[in-house]
Each structure stands twice: as structure tokens, then as C-alpha cells.
Design a protein around this motif. Sequence first.
Motif, PDB file in Angstrom:
ATOM      1  N   GLY A   1      36.010 -40.330 -22.769  1.00  0.00           N
ATOM      2  CA  GLY A   1      36.315 -41.700 -23.158  1.00  0.00           C
ATOM      3  C   GLY A   1      35.111 -42.619 -23.128  1.00  0.00           C
ATOM      4  O   GLY A   1      35.251 -43.836 -23.011  1.00  0.00           O
ATOM      5  N   ILE A   2      33.886 -42.041 -23.195  1.00  0.00           N
ATOM      6  CA  ILE A   2      32.691 -42.868 -23.156  1.00  0.00           C
ATOM      7  C   ILE A   2      32.030 -42.801 -24.522  1.00  0.00           C
ATOM      8  O   ILE A   2      31.829 -41.720 -25.058  1.00  0.00           O
ATOM      9  CB  ILE A   2      31.706 -42.350 -22.091  1.00  0.00           C
ATOM     10  CG1 ILE A   2      32.396 -42.347 -20.736  1.00  0.00           C
ATOM     11  CG2 ILE A   2      30.448 -43.193 -22.060  1.00  0.00           C
ATOM     12  CD1 ILE A   2      31.844 -41.318 -19.809  1.00  0.00           C
ATOM     13  N   THR A   3      31.708 -43.954 -25.086  1.00  0.00           N
ATOM     14  CA  THR A   3      31.111 -43.975 -26.411  1.00  0.00           C
ATOM     15  C   THR A   3      29.608 -44.117 -26.302  1.00  0.00           C
ATOM     16  O   THR A   3      29.117 -45.149 -25.842  1.00  0.00           O
ATOM     17  CB  THR A   3      31.671 -45.166 -27.201  1.00  0.00           C
ATOM     18  OG1 THR A   3      33.074 -45.015 -27.255  1.00  0.00           O
ATOM     19  CG2 THR A   3      31.105 -45.192 -28.602  1.00  0.00           C
ATOM     20  N   PRO A   4      28.852 -43.072 -26.717  1.00  0.00           N
ATOM     21  CA  PRO A   4      27.392 -43.225 -26.683  1.00  0.00           C
ATOM     22  C   PRO A   4      26.970 -44.280 -27.685  1.00  0.00           C
ATOM     23  O   PRO A   4      27.553 -44.367 -28.761  1.00  0.00           O
ATOM     24  CB  PRO A   4      26.859 -41.849 -27.126  1.00  0.00           C
ATOM     25  CG  PRO A   4      28.032 -40.937 -27.115  1.00  0.00           C
ATOM     26  CD  PRO A   4      29.242 -41.776 -27.269  1.00  0.00           C
ATOM     27  N   GLY A   5      25.988 -45.076 -27.341  1.00  0.00           N
ATOM     28  CA  GLY A   5      25.540 -46.124 -28.260  1.00  0.00           C
ATOM     29  C   GLY A   5      25.052 -47.329 -27.496  1.00  0.00           C
ATOM     30  O   GLY A   5      24.997 -47.309 -26.263  1.00  0.00           O
ATOM     31  N   PRO A   6      24.715 -48.393 -28.223  1.00  0.00           N
ATOM     32  CA  PRO A   6      24.087 -49.544 -27.583  1.00  0.00           C
ATOM     33  C   PRO A   6      24.934 -50.207 -26.500  1.00  0.00           C
ATOM     34  O   PRO A   6      24.389 -50.880 -25.631  1.00  0.00           O
ATOM     35  CB  PRO A   6      23.829 -50.501 -28.741  1.00  0.00           C
ATOM     36  CG  PRO A   6      24.396 -49.901 -29.945  1.00  0.00           C
ATOM     37  CD  PRO A   6      24.798 -48.513 -29.666  1.00  0.00           C
TER      38      PRO A   6
ATOM     39  N   ASP B   1      29.068 -51.272 -21.088  1.00  0.00           N
ATOM     40  CA  ASP B   1      30.444 -50.852 -20.792  1.00  0.00           C
ATOM     41  C   ASP B   1      30.531 -49.814 -19.677  1.00  0.00           C
ATOM     42  O   ASP B   1      31.510 -49.773 -18.940  1.00  0.00           O
ATOM     43  CB  ASP B   1      31.098 -50.259 -22.050  1.00  0.00           C
ATOM     44  CG  ASP B   1      31.257 -51.289 -23.145  1.00  0.00           C
ATOM     45  OD1 ASP B   1      31.121 -52.487 -22.828  1.00  0.00           O
ATOM     46  OD2 ASP B   1      31.516 -50.907 -24.298  1.00  0.00           O
ATOM     47  N   ASN B   2      29.548 -48.934 -19.610  1.00  0.00           N
ATOM     48  CA  ASN B   2      29.614 -47.838 -18.641  1.00  0.00           C
ATOM     49  C   ASN B   2      28.337 -47.793 -17.812  1.00  0.00           C
ATOM     50  O   ASN B   2      27.758 -46.742 -17.593  1.00  0.00           O
ATOM     51  CB  ASN B   2      29.803 -46.489 -19.346  1.00  0.00           C
ATOM     52  CG  ASN B   2      31.105 -46.437 -20.122  1.00  0.00           C
ATOM     53  OD1 ASN B   2      31.143 -46.764 -21.282  1.00  0.00           O
ATOM     54  ND2 ASN B   2      32.173 -46.047 -19.453  1.00  0.00           N
ATOM     55  N   SER B   3      27.909 -48.961 -17.382  1.00  0.00           N
ATOM     56  CA  SER B   3      26.627 -49.084 -16.711  1.00  0.00           C
ATOM     57  C   SER B   3      26.493 -48.130 -15.528  1.00  0.00           C
ATOM     58  O   SER B   3      25.513 -47.389 -15.417  1.00  0.00           O
ATOM     59  CB  SER B   3      26.450 -50.533 -16.277  1.00  0.00           C
ATOM     60  OG  SER B   3      25.398 -50.611 -15.382  1.00  0.00           O
ATOM     61  N   ALA B   4      27.498 -48.105 -14.649  1.00  0.00           N
ATOM     62  CA  ALA B   4      27.394 -47.285 -13.432  1.00  0.00           C
ATOM     63  C   ALA B   4      27.229 -45.820 -13.810  1.00  0.00           C
ATOM     64  O   ALA B   4      26.367 -45.111 -13.275  1.00  0.00           O
ATOM     65  CB  ALA B   4      28.636 -47.463 -12.569  1.00  0.00           C
TER      66      ALA B   4
ATOM     67  N   VAL C   1      30.596 -49.059 -35.864  1.00  0.00           N
ATOM     68  CA  VAL C   1      31.216 -50.343 -36.184  1.00  0.00           C
ATOM     69  C   VAL C   1      31.444 -51.135 -34.899  1.00  0.00           C
ATOM     70  O   VAL C   1      31.128 -52.324 -34.816  1.00  0.00           O
ATOM     71  CB  VAL C   1      32.536 -50.133 -36.951  1.00  0.00           C
ATOM     72  CG1 VAL C   1      33.288 -51.443 -37.111  1.00  0.00           C
ATOM     73  CG2 VAL C   1      32.259 -49.504 -38.304  1.00  0.00           C
ATOM     74  N   ALA C   2      31.936 -50.446 -33.864  1.00  0.00           N
ATOM     75  CA  ALA C   2      32.176 -51.118 -32.583  1.00  0.00           C
ATOM     76  C   ALA C   2      30.872 -51.686 -32.025  1.00  0.00           C
ATOM     77  O   ALA C   2      30.858 -52.718 -31.364  1.00  0.00           O
ATOM     78  CB  ALA C   2      32.798 -50.143 -31.594  1.00  0.00           C
ATOM     79  N   ASN C   3      29.757 -51.002 -32.292  1.00  0.00           N
ATOM     80  CA  ASN C   3      28.465 -51.436 -31.776  1.00  0.00           C
ATOM     81  C   ASN C   3      27.732 -52.390 -32.709  1.00  0.00           C
ATOM     82  O   ASN C   3      26.553 -52.674 -32.508  1.00  0.00           O
ATOM     83  CB  ASN C   3      27.568 -50.214 -31.545  1.00  0.00           C
ATOM     84  CG  ASN C   3      28.076 -49.353 -30.418  1.00  0.00           C
ATOM     85  OD1 ASN C   3      28.605 -49.855 -29.439  1.00  0.00           O
ATOM     86  ND2 ASN C   3      27.927 -48.057 -30.558  1.00  0.00           N
TER      87      ASN C   3
END
Lengths: 501, 330
Positions: A339-344, A349-352, B222-224
Motif C-alpha cells: 500500500g505504499i506508492t513510490p514517488g515524490p 506520506d510514508n516518511s518513517a 497523477v496523484a503526484n
Amino acid sequence: MNTFDSLMQGFSFAMTPENLLYALIGCLIGTALGILPGIGATAGIAILLPLTVGMEPASAIIMLAAIFYGTAYGGTITSVLLNIPGEGESAITCIDGYQMTRQGRAGVALTTAGIGSFIGGTAATLALVIAAAPLSQLGLMIGPPEFFCLILVGIALLAGLVGRSLVKGLISAVLGLLIAMIGIDPVAGAPRFTFGSEHLLDGISIVPVLVGIFGLGEMLYNAGGTAARPAAPRLRQLVPTGTDIRRAAPAIGRGTLIGSVIGLVPGVTSAISSLLAYSTERKVSRFRHELGTGAIEGVAAPETANNSHSNAAFVPLFTLGIPASPAIAVLAGAFLQNGITPGPRLFVDNSALIWTVIASLFIGNALLLLLNVPLVGLWTRLLAIPYSVLSALIFGFIVIGSYAVNNSIIDVFIMIFFGIVGLIFRRLDIPLAPLVLTLVLGPVMESALRESLQISGGDFSVFTTRPIALIFLIIAAVILTGSIFGSKFKRKAHLPMDAAA
Amino acid sequence: MKKKIAAAATALVAALLVSSCAQPQTTTTGASEFPTKPMNMVISFAAGGSTDVGARLIAKGLEDKLGQPVVAENKAGASGQVGNSALVSAKADGYTVGTVSLAGTLLSYLDPDRGASYKGDSFKPVALYVQDPQVFVVSPNSPYKSLEELVAAAKADPGKLRVATSGIATQDHVAKVLFEEMSGTKFAPVHFSDGAAPATTAFLGNNVEILITNVGDVKDMVANNQARVLGVASAERNDFLPDAPTFKEQGYDFELASSRGFVVPGGTPDDVVAKISDAIGDVMDDEETIKQLRDMNLTPDFLGHAEFKKLWDETESSFSGVLERVKADL
């Protein structure tokens, strides 16, 4: 929270006994997979991915990431000891690594590779911590035109690889290019040299070719009974001497730089980094004349480069969401599965979690060093097995490895065919390095050229009007003219000596 | 989410009705007992990709529903062609099931250059489980805010705007040509033969203006805020991109999805096909399976064997109509 605090918090999560154990398991599995040719990081992570479903997301990703860089080190072991490249990225290490083994310096080669990998990996991860976002922009700035010019630099370095005989070097280089041409061409989509076989539509897999040329070729050559067989080194021969360290250090530095930069470019495999690092050594090292005969730089530079590449390749995934290589793509699957989206937005969102994973990259590199350096002695004991037994084992091993690439028996025949080619090369004293270089760089050069011209609408000025492309082009030109004139002077200078010898 | 499951359930009921109408009471003993031994699944893509992971997920579900082990084997190569060849040469008894990417399989046998050892009737469609619609995206900074603006710009200067595809004669490329013919436009293709990742990189690096790909590949972009969707090629808006308009809404009757399904060799008995198809339908009823597919950014969409066959035939005729022009679009 600033970067340093986040990283320290990441370390505190990554250092729990449970996560340390997962990192250790990952390193062990990765090393084991890397030893078997054919089964690389991509297949390894894919096979283990379903097993991580019930695990904590951070633990799962830590373990899978450890497998990813562990395989790079495993490939080194067989390259150095047995002349079998586990993966494309360690093929070039065979050349000097195996020569070192024949001189009884296997331990030094493996230890140096371990230290180089650690330094390269750690430096690339540090760069990720300090400047992930700007670095990802750098990666994006290398579009097809820039990439084409970068490959030209690699091809220009070829001149340094050909060795004593230009003709023999070119035979090797051109054969590599010809093999690279097989398959559907990227220009018109038409099959080339496939002889109607759909198994050749994707081209010939690089691993069976390399395993055949290096591994089987060497075995067949040794079967003639003339070559000196490597002996297991004594314990005190495992430790690099002061001279070794002094010579390896600059090579490790250059390897780190090359791997860290090229790793940022999505879609470039680490084999390209290790080849460019090796070619660079052949050009700039103080001991360049010794490369090919068992020089420590020939192990240190490519091994450092491929590990720093592997770690730098996380930058495009973390910051842009682009998986830079097939293995990273599978790893990205692990992110998605949790459930983690790689990207900017990953760092927001998932800092920890992401800092835990980054911390584990440092820990994993350290674990690999701790794990492998003491084990070097054990690995080198492999050489104590009588060669008649060992060669039978190796043959079984490389047959399985070649089959495993695509689950295809055709790859086994390809491996055997190139084993015979390897034997002929050795008999005729044709160098192997140019073939490896053109085999790996040929296809990417072709697609980059075509993509560049499609982007520019067929206008060749795209290579001179884009600043980064122009810089690479100039470097390539300088190397090429340098080696043309350089070799002329060198030949004059050495003529009397050569004649005497 | 609920809507999707409802749709899947409706599709399943429809599939059951169709299959029960097709063979009233004459089910042979073969089918009622099938399967009596372990089954094989030929996965025609490399381990670890979303096709592989999705297919293995269904294989696991099938084991529960059919009560026999389903052994998955990867036969990757040549965009699925190697795996397809392996499948069609297997015994047509239902014990060997293969994965297909519909577009890749169609293009491999429609294009004589590819030298495929099979044709359309070498396969029997069993069930479809994912339909990932094609999308056209531009950069968030792009001046084109809608298809209308893009088409106007393309008409003003034909062949100037550049489109990245994941290779020549791939589904992305067919989508480009189909849209051009529909809208009377012309774009300059940039084919990235190494697939979607280099194409995406070139798009993000502003080397091309437009990227043609699938919903699953751009959802996160798109979300990003890395991409703006101009059109989704499906009948209705996609759950992953609820704000993105379809082509239909903007006046273009354009529907094309990357369809993934299962097939058996051509001679397999119909009642066995129906049995496997129904079992896959049952697997697709499971909420956990749907969730896991969606976690991989795949759009679950079940079609039974009859509907899948219909889609297959429709797509084949639309592709074979443009293939010559696609191959000439270098």
C-alpha cells in the motif's frame, strides 16, 4: 524534522533485532542467488515476494532490498574464483579477477571487491540522503540524446581495451556488435537474424553468452592441459597489502563516481556502469598496462561501480516513482503490495518507513562487508577441490544457470556454442573485453540513437545543441583522438623494446 | 469498489447463464469430474511483473475452487509469443492454461513478420480478469488542458507534437494510430523499444509532449502531480482516476484496454472451458483477490469465456484493419 533526525529515527527502527535479522537473511539469500548464474536479483525478489505478504511492510522491503544488492556481491565470487559471471554486471570482473586467482591472489581480489562494494554502496546511499530530489532531476536531464553520447564515450574507451593487436580487438568488438543485432530491430520492428525462431525475437540473452565465453571457454581451454590451474591461497594471502590498498583506492573512487551517476538514469543496467568503470581504468589508471593480467584496479573499479549503481538506482524510484531496472521494478511491486506508492510523495506520506528503508541500505551494505570478508577464506577453499571434480560441478552449475534465465533449453545450447567461441578466442589470443563491451552497449546505443532522432524529427543537431550531450560528445572525441595519436607515439617509443622481446 | 464487485458478480451471473444455455444437461462425465490431476499454468511474462503476480494470484484461487494444484511456470519472451507457442503445443484437455495479453497476442499472429506458430483459432478464450484502459497524458505544465485543445494544436501543425509509445507495433502504438484516424490528426511517434519505463522517463524529462500508456501506470503519477490525463479509453470513468474524463465524454468513441486473461489450446472441450471460466469467476468474486489486484494498480474486470471471445473477435478486426498503417508509422 530535518534529514539527520529522520535518518536517525530510521536507524532506530532498522536496528531492531527483527529487522536486522531480515536484512541478514536478505543478504545471505542474495549472495547465494548471485552465485548461481542466471538467477539474479529480479527472479530472486520475485520468487520471495509472495512470502512477505504477512510481514511488516518495512521488514519486507528491508529483506527484499538486501537480496537486491546481495546478488551483486554473489556474482563477484564466481567471477573471481571460477571465471563464471553470475550476472552481466560482474562479467568484466572475470578478466582481472580470475587472473588474480591464478596468481594465488583470489582472497585479495574478493576482499577488495567487498570493501569497494561497501564504499560505493554507502557513498551512493549518502548521496540519496543528502540530495535525492536534485539528483533525480539530473537523472531526468539525461534523455536519449545525452545517453547516446554517453555510450559513445564508452565506445571510444574501447580503443583502450583492444590490447596489443588492433585487428584481434576489432574481431572481438565486431562479433559482440553482431550478436547484439539479433532480435526485433527497434527502428522498423522487423526481426533481424532470427532465422524464423521466436526464441531469438528478443535477441540473445547476455548471461548465457557471457557464461559460455568466460566459464565454459576457460574450462575447455584448461582441458587442453596447458594452463596453470588456480590453487587455493593460504590464509595470509587473503589480506590486501599496503600496495594493494594504495592501488585500489583511486579505482574505488572512480568506480563510486561512475556508478552513482549512471545509476541515477532510469533504464540503464548496472552492467553498463561496471563496463564504463573498467574501461576508464584501462584509460586513466597509473597501472593501465597491467590491466588484463590480474591488476587489482580491474576488480576494484567495476565491483565498486556496480554496487554504487545498485544503490543510486533507488533515487529514481523514491523520488519519481520510476523503477530504474527490472529488479527495482519488482521491488516497486513490493512497495505497492504494502500500500505504499513510490514517488515524490513517499517522503511525505510514508516518511518513517522510507527512512527506515534508507537506514537499512546502510546497514545492509555493512552486513555484506561483515559477512563476506570473513567468508572469503571459506569461498577460496572451493579452489582446493580437485579440478577434475570442480570442473564437472561447474559444468552442471552453468547449465542450470543458463537454463534458469528464461526456462529455455535453447539458452543452454547458446551457452555451449559460445563456450566453443571462447575456446577459439583463447587459442587465438583474442581479447574478451571488447566483446563484452559491444554486446552490452550495442543495443542501448542503437535504441538511444533512434529515439533521439525521433525526438528531434531526424535532425542530428540534437546531439550538439543540448549541453550535456555536447559535453559527452567532446569527451568521446578527446578520448578517440588521444588514443589514435597516443598509440602512434607509444609504438615509436616501444618499438626497440618490442623488437628485442 | 462495491460497484466493481457488483459488476463482476453481474458478469459472473451472465457468464453462468450463457454457459448453462450453451450445453443443457449434456455435460459429459469428463467435465463434471474435471480436474482429476494437477493443472499447469503457462505464464508468458517474466516472474515478478504485474502479469505474473496477477496470474499467480488467480492460480492460487483456482486451486481452492477446483481442488487440484495449479503449477505456474514462466515462459517469457517476445512479448508473450514464446509462452503462447508453448501453450498451443500443449495437450488440449484443459490441464494446461495460459495467460494472454490480448493485444500482444493478436499483434503477434496478425503480423506475418513475427513468424508466430499459431493463429486466432489456436486458442480458446477462457476468462478475462483485468482490463487496464489506455490513457493519453501530458505534463501538468502543458498548454493542452483537454483533448479538444490537443486535437486543435495537432491539426494546426500536423506531425509536430511528439508521442511516446512503449515500442513499435505495440498496443500503445495501435492506440495512437486509431486515435489519429478518428480525430484526423497526426503526431510524431517516439518508440521506446525497451518498454514503459524509458518512455515514462523521457516524458517526465520533457523530451516528448504526450505519453500513451495504461491507467495502472499513470495512477501514481497523477496523484503526484507529474501528469495530467487528457482521456481514458474506457466506457466509464476509471475508479483509479475518478477526475479524469473519458474519450467518450469528449466526443471520441474510443475504447481500448490492455486486457489480460486466460486461454487454453484451441481443441479443448467447451464444457471444460466453461468449468475453468466459472471457477475463475468464483475467484474474482472474492473481495481479497479484488483488493490485491487493485493494490497492484490493476483494474479487475471479469469476463466469462463467451464475452471474452466476443471482445477477442472485435479487437482482432479493429487491429487487423490498421496494422499495415501502424507498421508504416515509424
